[in-house]
Design a protein around this motif. Structure first.
Motif, mmCIF file in Angstrom:
data_model
loop_
_atom_site.group_PDB
_atom_site.id
_atom_site.type_symbol
_atom_site.label_atom_id
_atom_site.label_comp_id
_atom_site.label_asym_id
_atom_site.label_seq_id
_atom_site.Cartn_x
_atom_site.Cartn_y
_atom_site.Cartn_z
ATOM 1 N N HIS A 172 -0.548 30.429 -23.580
ATOM 2 C CA HIS A 172 -1.402 30.622 -22.407
ATOM 3 C C HIS A 172 -2.357 31.799 -22.610
ATOM 4 O O HIS A 172 -3.568 31.678 -22.376
ATOM 5 N N ARG A 196 -4.978 31.018 -25.267
ATOM 6 C CA ARG A 196 -6.019 30.116 -24.764
ATOM 7 C C ARG A 196 -7.001 30.861 -23.863
ATOM 8 O O ARG A 196 -8.204 30.613 -23.913
ATOM 9 N N LEU A 209 -9.249 32.924 -26.116
ATOM 10 C CA LEU A 209 -10.155 32.063 -26.881
ATOM 11 C C LEU A 209 -11.226 31.463 -25.974
ATOM 12 O O LEU A 209 -12.406 31.397 -26.342
ATOM 13 N N ALA A 210 -10.800 31.036 -24.780
ATOM 14 C CA ALA A 210 -11.749 30.421 -23.846
ATOM 15 C C ALA A 210 -12.853 31.408 -23.488
ATOM 16 O O ALA A 210 -14.034 31.047 -23.463
ATOM 17 N N LEU A 218 -15.123 31.496 -26.495
ATOM 18 C CA LEU A 218 -15.747 30.255 -26.990
ATOM 19 C C LEU A 218 -16.516 29.478 -25.935
ATOM 20 O O LEU A 218 -17.207 28.511 -26.274
ATOM 21 N N LEU A 246 -18.940 26.008 -25.974
ATOM 22 C CA LEU A 246 -18.374 24.736 -25.515
ATOM 23 C C LEU A 246 -18.886 24.344 -24.131
ATOM 24 O O LEU A 246 -18.353 23.420 -23.509
ATOM 25 N N GLU A 251 -16.424 24.160 -21.196
ATOM 26 C CA GLU A 251 -15.359 23.148 -21.257
ATOM 27 C C GLU A 251 -13.985 23.758 -21.569
ATOM 28 O O GLU A 251 -12.955 23.222 -21.212
ATOM 29 N N ALA A 252 -14.006 24.937 -22.248
ATOM 30 C CA ALA A 252 -12.741 25.539 -22.667
ATOM 31 C C ALA A 252 -11.954 26.123 -21.510
ATOM 32 O O ALA A 252 -10.754 26.315 -21.607
ATOM 33 N N ARG A 266 -9.902 26.130 -18.367
ATOM 34 C CA ARG A 266 -9.087 25.165 -17.621
ATOM 35 C C ARG A 266 -8.137 25.924 -16.729
ATOM 36 O O ARG A 266 -7.454 26.817 -17.264
ATOM 37 N N MET A 306 5.734 27.763 -16.451
ATOM 38 C CA MET A 306 4.504 27.397 -17.138
ATOM 39 C C MET A 306 4.604 25.948 -17.630
ATOM 40 O O MET A 306 5.551 25.573 -18.278
ATOM 41 N N HIS A 343 -5.262 20.199 -24.039
ATOM 42 C CA HIS A 343 -6.195 21.280 -23.734
ATOM 43 C C HIS A 343 -7.417 21.129 -24.645
ATOM 44 O O HIS A 343 -7.272 20.857 -25.839
ATOM 45 N N PRO A 344 -8.627 21.318 -24.084
ATOM 46 C CA PRO A 344 -9.828 21.125 -24.905
ATOM 47 C C PRO A 344 -9.862 22.022 -26.141
ATOM 48 O O PRO A 344 -10.427 21.642 -27.165
ATOM 49 N N LEU A 345 -9.225 23.195 -26.039
ATOM 50 C CA LEU A 345 -9.243 24.093 -27.203
ATOM 51 C C LEU A 345 -8.415 23.548 -28.368
ATOM 52 O O LEU A 345 -8.668 23.889 -29.521
ATOM 53 N N VAL A 369 -10.574 21.688 -30.703
ATOM 54 C CA VAL A 369 -11.474 22.607 -31.404
ATOM 55 C C VAL A 369 -10.715 23.315 -32.530
ATOM 56 O O VAL A 369 -11.184 23.392 -33.671
#
Lengths: 181, 309
Positions: free
Chosen positions: A161, A164, A167-168, A171, A175, A178-179, A181, B1, B7-9, B12
């Motif tokens: 989590h 991500r 990274l989101a 990135l 993207l 889109e990354a 969420r 969780m 997940h879109p990542l 990638v």
């Protein structure tokens, strides 16, 4: 019979080595060390080929060995010099002079813009987060990730989590949002 | 969780890993793995073959001796280094000139310019001290037998680092530019393949070269290659050339040349011997002074870096 077994192992190595090496490289950032570690892990597993069914169960064992070896190596290292800089408010800060997000020119040439951004973003993550999020991307469940990394399932989920999220944030410009969420 | 599988990542990252995987030569790796596998039984075979060959050689040499013809076989490099280690364990003071040639690429990345420096190192067994007065600044550093590292950054101020603080920048700096003779020779015996390069003629210095043995257990070795020149009688190191590594990269070459053997007061191997009576000491024992130790360390490093420019 022994020859068949050897061919089966060779085929397994040929099939798994590229992804295993790519994973080790992303954890270590040094391709030569990554290849050495992967090679050593294969050797150790092959020496126990009579105990494990490597062509069927070997990938998880291999990833576990690589993760442990890479994390051990990373945690043994500390920056050699921390240089001193003065902030705008006059306070002094010590920094590791190596820019961890910077890719060497030869690696930049190897990737396109998105891939360079992904590689740079991955480099900013702590090693455990990097390992967890990449294992997830390779299709492993949280339970499997926990087994590979020797952590609890909950901890694995937290690492994924957080990775991500980081990274989101880095990135999203590439993207188109889109990354998130 | 909750577990999110799509997940879109993930896609990638998977694409990125696949691109990196595409650059891996799996066939070459398989070949290396198979070669590594063969190496082990081969080493065993070589060992037994070596024993047989050694016995044969010993018998023939014995024959020569018995019948009055006695060529002296060269002692193995390992045996010589072991003897050198014993010789250096005797507490005698020796002074080596140290010449350092740093790898410019690595030092540019560390934001330090390429430097070539000379300093003197006094050693007694496994303890040493270094004094440098180049660049207009005089300071000394050393390591005691216990592994404790000290810095006299001026005549008034000293910094001390315990062996458990080996990650400290100054401790690593000290390790990079110095030599603990006994420990280093032990390291060579354990981690390196040693070769004799001299002919063994009387009076000729013994030359030994050491190449690092790649090993999974030895991931971050300090040296990649070492060349030694030893006195043929006393086995004392006359000259040593170390190709130093830092995090797997070559950091530079250090050459130690024996200048003299003389007596030094015991206190020169301790911090006190390099400080005035009204000195201040900063170590780990006093938590209230930790910040000041860090501050003086950073000031000292900054000063050294400025002088290198």
């Amino acid at each position: 019979m022994k020859g068949d077994r050897s061919h089966e192992l060779d085929a397994w190595i040929l099939a798994t080595a590229p992804r295993a090496t790519a994973y080790a490289r992303s954890l270590l950032r040094n391709p030569h060390e990554a290849e050495d570690i992967v090679q050593d892990c294969y050797c150790r597993l092959i020496s126990k080929a009579d105990v494990y069914d490597l062509p069927h169960d070997g990938m998880k064992l291999l990833l576990r060995a690589i993760t442990n070896a890479c994390i051990n190596l990373k945690t043994r290292r500390k920056p050699f010099f921390r240089l001193v800089r003065t902030d705008a408010d006059g306070s002094e800060q010590t920094d590791d002079p190596l820019d961890k997000t910077a890719l060497p020119p030869d690696e930049c040439a190897m990737f396109d813009e998105l891939s360079v951004a992904v590689e740079s973003a991955l480099r900013t993550l702590p090693t455990q987060q990097r390992a967890a999020v990449q294992l997830k991307a390779l299709g492993h469940s949280q339970q499997e990730i926990a087994e590979i990394m020797g952590i609890t399932t909950t901890n694995g989920g937290v690492l994924i989590h957080r990775a991500r999220q980081s990274l989101a944030a880095r990135l999203n410009p590439y993207l188109g949002g889109e990354a998130i969420r | 969780m909750t577990e999110a599988n799509d997940h879109p990542l993930d896609a990638v990252l998977r694409n990125h890993l696949d691109r990196v995987a595409g650059t891996v030569d799996a066939v070459k790796m398989l070949r290396h793995i198979r070669e590594s596998e063969k190496a082990m039984p081969r080493r065993n075979w070589l060992k037994w073959a070596g024993v047989g060959f050694g016995t044969a050689v010993a018998a023939s040499v014995g024959g020569f001796v018995f019948f009055g013809n006695s060529p002296t076989p060269l002692a193995a490099a390992e045996q010589i280094v072991d003897e050198a280690k014993t010789a250096h364990t005797v507490p005698t003071d020796r002074c080596y000139e140290v010449v350092t040639e740093w790898e410019p690429l690595l030092f540019r990345r560390l934001q330090l310019p390429a430097i070539s420096r000379k300093h003197k190192l006094w050693t007694r067994g496994d303890q040493f001290w270094i004094e440098t007065n180049g660049d207009g600044a005089k300071w000394a550093m050393g390591q005691e037998t216990s592994g404790k590292i000290w810095f006299a950054i001026s005549r008034k101020r000293g910094l001390v680092y315990e062996p458990s603080e080996a990650g400290e920048p100054l401790a690593r700096f000290c390790d990079l530019v110095s030599m603990r003779v006994v420990s280093t020779l032990s390291e060579l015996l354990e981690q390196f393949t040693l070769y004799r390069k001299d002919t063994g003629k009387p009076g000729e210095a013994i030359r030994i070269e050491a190449d690092l043995r790649p090993s999974f257990l030895n991931r971050n070795p300090r040296f990649r290659r070492v060349k030694l020149e030893l006195d043929p009688v006393t086995k004392i190191v006359q000259r040593a050339e170390f190709q130093r590594q830092l995090n797997g990269e070559i950091a530079g070459t250090l050459t130690f040349t024996l200048l003299e053997t003389a007596s030094q007061p015991d206190e020169m191997y301790t911090l006190i011997g390099h400080l005035d009576a009204d000195h201040e000491l900063f170590d780990r024992k006093d938590p209230a002074r930790q910040d000041r130790r860090t501050k003086f360390r950073d000031e000292f490093l900054k000063r050294v870096q400025m002088r290198m420019k």
